[in-house]
Design a protein around this motif. Structure first.
Motif, PDB file in Angstrom:
ATOM      1  N   HIS A  78      -0.123   4.193   0.603  1.00  0.00           N
ATOM      2  CA  HIS A  78      -0.676   5.163   1.552  1.00  0.00           C
ATOM      3  C   HIS A  78      -0.158   4.911   2.965  1.00  0.00           C
ATOM      4  CE1 HIS A  78      -3.408   6.590  -1.554  1.00  0.00           C
ATOM      5  NE2 HIS A  78      -3.659   5.337  -1.840  1.00  0.00           N
ATOM      6  N   CYS A  79      -0.184   3.645   3.402  1.00  0.00           N
ATOM      7  CA  CYS A  79       0.242   3.338   4.763  1.00  0.00           C
ATOM      8  C   CYS A  79       1.476   2.442   4.793  1.00  0.00           C
ATOM      9  CB  CYS A  79      -0.897   2.688   5.556  1.00  0.00           C
ATOM     10  SG  CYS A  79      -1.330   1.035   4.995  1.00  0.00           S
ATOM     11  N   CYS A  84      -6.695   2.634   7.036  1.00  0.00           N
ATOM     12  CA  CYS A  84      -6.322   3.087   5.699  1.00  0.00           C
ATOM     13  C   CYS A  84      -7.460   2.859   4.708  1.00  0.00           C
ATOM     14  CB  CYS A  84      -5.049   2.359   5.260  1.00  0.00           C
ATOM     15  SG  CYS A  84      -4.438   2.854   3.650  1.00  0.00           S
ATOM     16  N   CYS A  93       0.839  -1.200   0.000  1.00  0.00           N
ATOM     17  CA  CYS A  93       0.000   0.000   0.000  1.00  0.00           C
ATOM     18  C   CYS A  93       0.876   1.252   0.000  1.00  0.00           C
ATOM     19  CB  CYS A  93      -0.906  -0.002   1.223  1.00  0.00           C
ATOM     20  SG  CYS A  93      -1.905   1.491   1.355  1.00  0.00           S
ATOM     21  N   CYS A 130      -6.385  -1.645   0.010  1.00  0.00           N
ATOM     22  CA  CYS A 130      -5.737  -1.876   1.294  1.00  0.00           C
ATOM     23  C   CYS A 130      -6.822  -2.078   2.342  1.00  0.00           C
ATOM     24  CB  CYS A 130      -4.847  -0.680   1.659  1.00  0.00           C
ATOM     25  SG  CYS A 130      -4.077  -0.842   3.285  1.00  0.00           S
TER      26      CYS A 130
HETATM   27 ZN    ZN Z   1      -2.960   1.204   3.304  1.00  0.00          ZN
END
Ligand code: ZN
Length: 76
Positions: free
Chosen positions: A34-35, A61, A32, A56
């Motif tokens: 994003h995280c 998230c 992922c 995700c």
């Molecule tokens: Zn994520």
């Protein structure tokens, strides 16, 4: 001019390009962007989604992403 859209080589190339990119960005599988978690990624391949889309499932998230997110390919 009769054009069969499925005969357009762009579609094949796009898939190959994505698979090529995924193998290099994610050599151990999707992560992922994003995280940063590789733990709870599911692929959303299906009729309702374009290929290469992932979800995700980390509780904090839950973002969707593709291999091009966060790379130079997205910003170009
Ligand atoms: Zn994520």
């Amino acid at each position: 001019m009769t054009a069969n859209i499925l005969d357009n080589p762009i579609f094949t190339d796009e898939t190959k390009a994505r698979e090529w990119l995924e193998a290099r960005v994610w050599p151990k599988g999707p992560v992922c962007p994003h995280c940063g978690s590789p733990e709870k990624i599911t692929s959303l391949q299906g009729k309702a989604h374009r290929h290469g889309l992932y979800q995700c499932n980390e509780p904090e998230c839950r973002e969707q992403f593709t291999v091009t997110v966060g790379t130079v390919f997205e910003r170009s």
